[in-house]
Every structure is written in structure tokens, then in C-alpha cells.
Design a protein around this motif. Structure first.
Motif, PDB file in Angstrom:
ATOM      1  N   GLY A 145      26.942  33.023  46.501  1.00 17.97           N
ATOM      2  CA  GLY A 145      27.987  33.962  46.896  1.00 17.97           C
ATOM      3  C   GLY A 145      28.742  34.509  45.692  1.00 17.97           C
ATOM      4  N   HIS A 146      29.026  33.643  44.737  1.00 10.82           N
ATOM      5  CA  HIS A 146      29.746  34.091  43.543  1.00 10.82           C
ATOM      6  C   HIS A 146      28.866  35.034  42.721  1.00 10.82           C
ATOM      7  CE1 HIS A 146      32.757  34.003  40.412  1.00 10.82           C
ATOM      8  NE2 HIS A 146      31.826  33.690  39.520  1.00 10.82           N
ATOM      9  N   LEU A 147      27.571  34.676  42.613  1.00 11.88           N
ATOM     10  CA  LEU A 147      26.660  35.545  41.873  1.00 11.88           C
ATOM     11  C   LEU A 147      26.554  36.914  42.539  1.00 11.88           C
ATOM     12  CD1 LEU A 147      23.768  33.077  40.964  1.00 11.88           C
ATOM     13  CD2 LEU A 147      25.507  34.019  39.430  1.00 11.88           C
ATOM     14  N   ARG A 148      26.512  36.906  43.877  1.00 12.20           N
ATOM     15  CA  ARG A 148      26.432  38.166  44.603  1.00 12.20           C
ATOM     16  C   ARG A 148      27.665  39.021  44.308  1.00 12.20           C
ATOM     17  NH1 ARG A 148      25.763  36.194  49.254  1.00 12.20           N
ATOM     18  NH2 ARG A 148      23.489  36.262  49.268  1.00 12.20           N
ATOM     19  N   LEU A 149      28.841  38.374  44.261  1.00 11.87           N
ATOM     20  CA  LEU A 149      30.071  39.101  43.962  1.00 11.87           C
ATOM     21  C   LEU A 149      30.040  39.657  42.534  1.00 11.87           C
ATOM     22  CD1 LEU A 149      32.908  40.008  44.799  1.00 11.87           C
ATOM     23  CD2 LEU A 149      33.758  37.773  44.019  1.00 11.87           C
ATOM     24  N   LEU A 150      29.561  38.842  41.592  1.00 17.30           N
ATOM     25  CA  LEU A 150      29.448  39.313  40.206  1.00 17.30           C
ATOM     26  C   LEU A 150      28.596  40.570  40.119  1.00 17.30           C
ATOM     27  CD1 LEU A 150      28.879  36.039  38.109  1.00 17.30           C
ATOM     28  CD2 LEU A 150      30.835  37.585  37.960  1.00 17.30           C
ATOM     29  N   VAL A 151      27.425  40.531  40.751  1.00 22.53           N
ATOM     30  CA  VAL A 151      26.507  41.666  40.687  1.00 22.53           C
ATOM     31  C   VAL A 151      27.097  42.883  41.384  1.00 22.53           C
ATOM     32  CG1 VAL A 151      24.252  42.516  41.420  1.00 22.53           C
ATOM     33  CG2 VAL A 151      24.467  40.208  40.477  1.00 22.53           C
ATOM     34  N   ARG A 152      27.750  42.648  42.525  1.00 25.64           N
ATOM     35  CA  ARG A 152      28.323  43.782  43.250  1.00 25.64           C
ATOM     36  C   ARG A 152      29.412  44.471  42.422  1.00 25.64           C
ATOM     37  NH1 ARG A 152      31.054  43.981  49.328  1.00 25.64           N
ATOM     38  NH2 ARG A 152      31.154  46.261  49.426  1.00 25.64           N
ATOM     39  N   VAL A 153      30.304  43.678  41.834  1.00 21.10           N
ATOM     40  CA  VAL A 153      31.366  44.256  41.008  1.00 21.10           C
ATOM     41  C   VAL A 153      30.769  44.985  39.794  1.00 21.10           C
ATOM     42  CG1 VAL A 153      33.290  43.669  39.466  1.00 21.10           C
ATOM     43  CG2 VAL A 153      33.140  42.634  41.738  1.00 21.10           C
ATOM     44  N   GLU A 193      38.722  47.908  47.453  1.00 19.68           N
ATOM     45  CA  GLU A 193      37.596  47.877  48.392  1.00 19.68           C
ATOM     46  C   GLU A 193      37.163  46.461  48.709  1.00 19.68           C
ATOM     47  OE1 GLU A 193      33.003  49.560  48.748  1.00 19.68           O
ATOM     48  OE2 GLU A 193      34.485  50.617  47.508  1.00 19.68           O
ATOM     49  N   LEU A 194      37.188  45.553  47.732  1.00 16.72           N
ATOM     50  CA  LEU A 194      36.730  44.175  47.938  1.00 16.72           C
ATOM     51  C   LEU A 194      37.866  43.238  48.325  1.00 16.72           C
ATOM     52  CD1 LEU A 194      34.205  43.800  44.973  1.00 16.72           C
ATOM     53  CD2 LEU A 194      33.761  44.512  47.329  1.00 16.72           C
ATOM     54  N   ASN A 195      39.084  43.803  48.350  1.00 23.45           N
ATOM     55  CA  ASN A 195      40.256  43.023  48.736  1.00 23.45           C
ATOM     56  C   ASN A 195      40.468  41.828  47.797  1.00 23.45           C
ATOM     57  OD1 ASN A 195      42.524  42.611  50.361  1.00 23.45           O
ATOM     58  ND2 ASN A 195      41.436  41.116  51.648  1.00 23.45           N
ATOM     59  N   ILE A 196      40.343  42.092  46.525  1.00 25.14           N
ATOM     60  CA  ILE A 196      40.633  41.086  45.507  1.00 25.14           C
ATOM     61  C   ILE A 196      41.573  41.722  44.482  1.00 25.14           C
ATOM     62  CG2 ILE A 196      38.456  39.817  45.795  1.00 25.14           C
ATOM     63  CD1 ILE A 196      37.353  41.291  43.387  1.00 25.14           C
ATOM     64  N   SER A 197      42.161  40.910  43.622  1.00 28.65           N
ATOM     65  CA  SER A 197      43.113  41.450  42.645  1.00 28.65           C
ATOM     66  C   SER A 197      42.378  42.151  41.496  1.00 28.65           C
ATOM     67  CB  SER A 197      43.981  40.327  42.071  1.00 28.65           C
ATOM     68  OG  SER A 197      43.204  39.460  41.263  1.00 28.65           O
ATOM     69  N   GLN A 198      43.083  43.088  40.853  1.00 28.83           N
ATOM     70  CA  GLN A 198      42.487  43.779  39.707  1.00 28.83           C
ATOM     71  C   GLN A 198      42.227  42.825  38.535  1.00 28.83           C
ATOM     72  OE1 GLN A 198      44.361  47.467  38.600  1.00 28.83           O
ATOM     73  NE2 GLN A 198      43.344  47.517  36.597  1.00 28.83           N
ATOM     74  N   PRO A 199      43.131  41.872  38.229  1.00 31.84           N
ATOM     75  CA  PRO A 199      42.810  40.915  37.158  1.00 31.84           C
ATOM     76  C   PRO A 199      41.526  40.143  37.442  1.00 31.84           C
ATOM     77  CG  PRO A 199      45.158  40.858  37.610  1.00 31.84           C
ATOM     78  CD  PRO A 199      44.537  41.715  38.674  1.00 31.84           C
ATOM     79  N   ARG A 200      41.286  39.837  38.740  1.00 32.99           N
ATOM     80  CA  ARG A 200      40.048  39.127  39.046  1.00 32.99           C
ATOM     81  C   ARG A 200      38.834  40.018  38.810  1.00 32.99           C
ATOM     82  NH1 ARG A 200      37.852  36.346  44.699  1.00 32.99           N
ATOM     83  NH2 ARG A 200      36.138  35.176  43.671  1.00 32.99           N
ATOM     84  N   VAL A 201      38.965  41.306  39.110  1.00 32.94           N
ATOM     85  CA  VAL A 201      37.865  42.244  38.825  1.00 32.94           C
ATOM     86  C   VAL A 201      37.552  42.230  37.329  1.00 32.94           C
ATOM     87  CG1 VAL A 201      37.172  44.677  38.794  1.00 32.94           C
ATOM     88  CG2 VAL A 201      38.331  43.730  40.808  1.00 32.94           C
ATOM     89  N   SER A 202      38.582  42.260  36.506  1.00 33.81           N
ATOM     90  CA  SER A 202      38.391  42.232  35.053  1.00 33.81           C
ATOM     91  C   SER A 202      37.688  40.951  34.624  1.00 33.81           C
ATOM     92  CB  SER A 202      39.733  42.360  34.331  1.00 33.81           C
ATOM     93  OG  SER A 202      40.337  43.599  34.616  1.00 33.81           O
ATOM     94  N   GLY A 254      24.918  37.533  31.125  1.00 30.22           N
ATOM     95  CA  GLY A 254      23.745  38.373  30.901  1.00 30.22           C
ATOM     96  C   GLY A 254      23.391  39.264  32.067  1.00 30.22           C
ATOM     97  N   ILE A 255      24.274  39.321  33.074  1.00 27.66           N
ATOM     98  CA  ILE A 255      24.035  40.235  34.193  1.00 27.66           C
ATOM     99  C   ILE A 255      24.176  41.676  33.731  1.00 27.66           C
ATOM    100  CG2 ILE A 255      24.928  40.972  36.441  1.00 27.66           C
ATOM    101  CD1 ILE A 255      25.792  38.062  36.900  1.00 27.66           C
ATOM    102  N   VAL A 256      25.132  41.906  32.853  1.00 28.50           N
ATOM    103  CA  VAL A 256      25.338  43.230  32.267  1.00 28.50           C
ATOM    104  C   VAL A 256      24.967  43.159  30.796  1.00 28.50           C
ATOM    105  CG1 VAL A 256      27.027  45.012  31.685  1.00 28.50           C
ATOM    106  CG2 VAL A 256      27.148  43.849  33.892  1.00 28.50           C
ATOM    107  N   ARG A 257      24.118  44.052  30.364  1.00 22.86           N
ATOM    108  CA  ARG A 257      23.714  44.117  28.958  1.00 22.86           C
ATOM    109  C   ARG A 257      23.945  45.539  28.451  1.00 22.86           C
ATOM    110  NH1 ARG A 257      17.865  41.026  29.593  1.00 22.86           N
ATOM    111  NH2 ARG A 257      18.720  38.995  30.244  1.00 22.86           N
ATOM    112  N   THR A 258      24.490  45.624  27.269  1.00 20.60           N
ATOM    113  CA  THR A 258      24.758  46.932  26.678  1.00 20.60           C
ATOM    114  C   THR A 258      23.590  47.340  25.790  1.00 20.60           C
ATOM    115  OG1 THR A 258      27.126  46.487  26.681  1.00 20.60           O
ATOM    116  CG2 THR A 258      26.352  48.262  25.246  1.00 20.60           C
TER     117      THR A 258
END
Length: 325
Positions: A14-22, A39-48, A58-62
Motif C-alpha cells: 500500500g505504501h509503495l502504491r502511494l509512492l508511485v501514485r504521488v 486529491e489524496l487527502n494528505i498533507s502537503q509536507p507528506r507529499v514532499s 529509485g522509483i524516480v530517476r532523473t
């Protein structure tokens, strides 16, 4: 870029799914963090925090994708190989015989970005490439240089000496600086004349200011004079060329000729040059050489090997030759 990869088992699905979705909302869909939080009903600091975690896992790579006209990897290799402060490689769209416009434009961009207020700029008296560069420069809205100084006396015919003076004057006008000229020919008949001229108070006054230089802009000449210098009455006579060639000279900076290893060639010609001496030139922190064209490869390579310049602006074909040799 959001990667498709296997992940560690230290977090829940579930946490991994949230990471990928964000991560996908932010990086692929371009949704801002406040909107993601709403949209996800979570705080902005948590999004960051989730976005940072996505990078860490390594989910996001530049990935940096270089445009075709940008050659930073080649520039980095040349910088490290030859011990240069900086390298600018320009991809010329013109024929290989006409690299001057592209070089001049690249030099203008570089100078616009690097000239700092209070610079004391030295410029070689007669360079086809620098002439084209200065012609393309736009006037500065504020003073970016204190002085623009001529490094070598006039070269060639009287008409050529006038052009050299205009080159210094125009760069000084563009940078709102004070022009300083060398009141002498660049090459005289013999060493005794040169030595006598160097005792002149006006010339000595210029020479003392060469110690203030913060940057020099120079062309790199090959042993064979450029068509422009030939048409203007080139000061390097056929006899001088033969002497220099016999001594192994391949190019020059400010009429100081050097061999393929970049070592100064001790010649009779060098004893007749009225201009900045080698030690004063080499002590300048930023020494920018603007040169290109395959006929100058040997001279450019020798100039960087010998430390005559420590910043090079050149074309792609020359850069590739320097990288391959």
C-alpha cells in the motif's frame, strides 16, 4: 522519470502504491504538490516526503538528455584531459571551411555570461575570430570592465594597425571600459629597436598595466598566416616563417610561437615582437582562446598542451580531433 523496477520488501504494498501514485501525479502529469495533497487527502509536507522517498528508493530517476547541439560530455573530457578551466564546443551548421560565425556567436554568449564588473580585459591586436566576435556583441547596460588593453602592437600594414585599434576601441565601448593601446608596431626590424621601444615611457606605462589583467581574449594562429593577415600585409615574413618552421613552430598566441608540445620557440622573430611578455601573459588567471577550423588543429592542441590558454572555445570537428589524439 518514474521507473518500473522491483522494490525492497521493507515497506507495505500500500505504501509503495502511494509512492508511485504521488510520483506519477507530480512528474508525469505535472500536478502541483498542493493539488496532490488535496486529491489524496494528505498533507502537503507528506507529499514532499513521499517525493523524496520515491527518489531515494529509485522509483524516480532523473535523466539528462543532451540536445544535439550541446556537447557537455566532450567538453568535460577535454577539460580533464588538458587541464583546462573550461571548454565550449560549438556545432557549426556551416561548411567546415566557415566556422567563424558559429565560433563568434559562441564566444559572445560565453563573454556575456562570464564578464564581471571590474574586469581588466586584454585582447590580441589582430584576430579574425575576435574581430567577428566583437562585431556581434551588444552594448552592455552597465560597466562590466574597467579597462580593455591591447596585448600586441599593430600587425601588418597601416590599414591592419587601424583595424587593431578599432577592435580594442569597440570592445571598450561595448563594455563601458577605458581603452589602453600599445603605441608601437607589433613587430619591428630588429631586437635593438624593440629594446629601445620598451624603454619609452608611454610603452612602459602600458606594460605596467598588463600586471592588472584579469582575463585575456586571444586567437590562436597557425604558422601559415590567415587570408585576412595576408591581404593586410602580414608582419610574419616568408623568411621568418621559414626560420620558425625550421625550429618546429606550429602556432602562436600574441605572436609568441610555440612547438607541437606547446614550448616557446626561441627565435629571432620573438625578439622583435612588441607586446605582452610570456610570463605576464601566463600569469593571467583566465586565458580564453577562440579558434577553430581543421587547419588550426595542431596549433590549438599545442596551445592547450603548453598552457597558453586555459579556456577554449572551438568547433566540434576540432574538439573531436583533440579528443581522439
Amino acid at each position: 522519470m518514474v521507473a518500473d523496477l522491483g522494490l525492497e520488501n521493507d515497506v507495505s504494498t500500500g505504501h509503495l502504491r502511494l509512492l508511485v501514485r504521488v510520483a506519477r501525479m507530480y512528474h508525469e502529469q505535472g500536478i502541483r504538490q498542493p493539488a496532490i495533497a488535496a486529491e489524496l487527502n494528505i498533507s502537503q509536507p507528506r507529499v514532499s516526503r513521499l517525493l523524496r522517498e520515491a527518489v531515494k528508493r529509485g522509483i524516480v530517476r532523473t535523466v539528462v538528455v543532451l540536445p544535439k547541439s550541446v556537447h557537455t560530455e566532450l567538453e568535460e573530457r577535454l577539460r580533464h584531459r588538458y587541464g583546462l578551466r573550461d571548454v565550449v564546443v560549438v556545432d557549426t551548421q556551416e561548411s567546415t571551411q566557415n566556422v567563424l560565425p558559429a565560433l563568434a556567436s559562441a564566444a559572445v554568449d560565453y563573454f556575456d555570461a562570464t564578464f564581471a564588473g571590474g574586469d581588466v580585459i586584454g585582447i590580441s591586436s589582430w584576430s579574425e575570430t575576435l574581430l567577428a566576435t566583437v562585431e556581434r556583441m551588444q552594448p552592455k547596460t552597465s560597466q562590466v570592465a574597467d579597462r580593455v588593453m591591447q596585448l600586441v602592437g599593430g600587425v601588418g600594414s597601416p590599414e591592419a594597425q587601424v583595424h587593431a585599434t578599432r577592435l580594442v576601441s569597440r570592445l571598450a565601448d561595448l563594455t563601458r571600459a577605458r581603452p589602453i593601446f600599445v603605441p608601437s608596431p607589433g613587430v619591428v626590424g630588429n631586437a635593438s629597436i624593440r629594446d629601445a621601444l620598451l624603454q619609452d615611457s608611454a610603452i612602459r606605462g602600458v606594460m605596467s598595466q598588463w600586471n592588472d589583467l584579469t582575463v585575456v581574449l586571444v586567437g590562436i594562429g597557425s604558422l601559415e598566416p590567415s587570408p585576412l593577415l595576408l591581404s593586410s600585409g602580414n608582419a610574419v615574413s616568408q623568411a621568418d616563417q621559414e626560420e620558425l618552421r625550421a625550429l618546429g613552430a606550429v602556432g602562436d598566441v600574441c605572436l609568441h610561437f610555440f612547438d607541437a608540445a606547446g614550448r616557446l620557440v626561441d627565435s629571432g622573430f620573438d625578439q622583435r615582437v612588441v607586446g605582452i611578455d610570456v610570463d605576464a601573459f601566463r600569469s593571467v588567471r583566465r586565458r580564453v582562446g577562440v579558434a577553430g577550423g581543421l587547419r588550426k588543429v595542431s596549433a590549438i592542441k599545442a596551445a592547450v598542451k603548453g598552457g597558453w590558454i586555459n579556456i577554449l572555445i572551438t568547433d566540434l570537428q576540432v574538439a573531436q580531433q583533440l579528443d581522439a589524439d
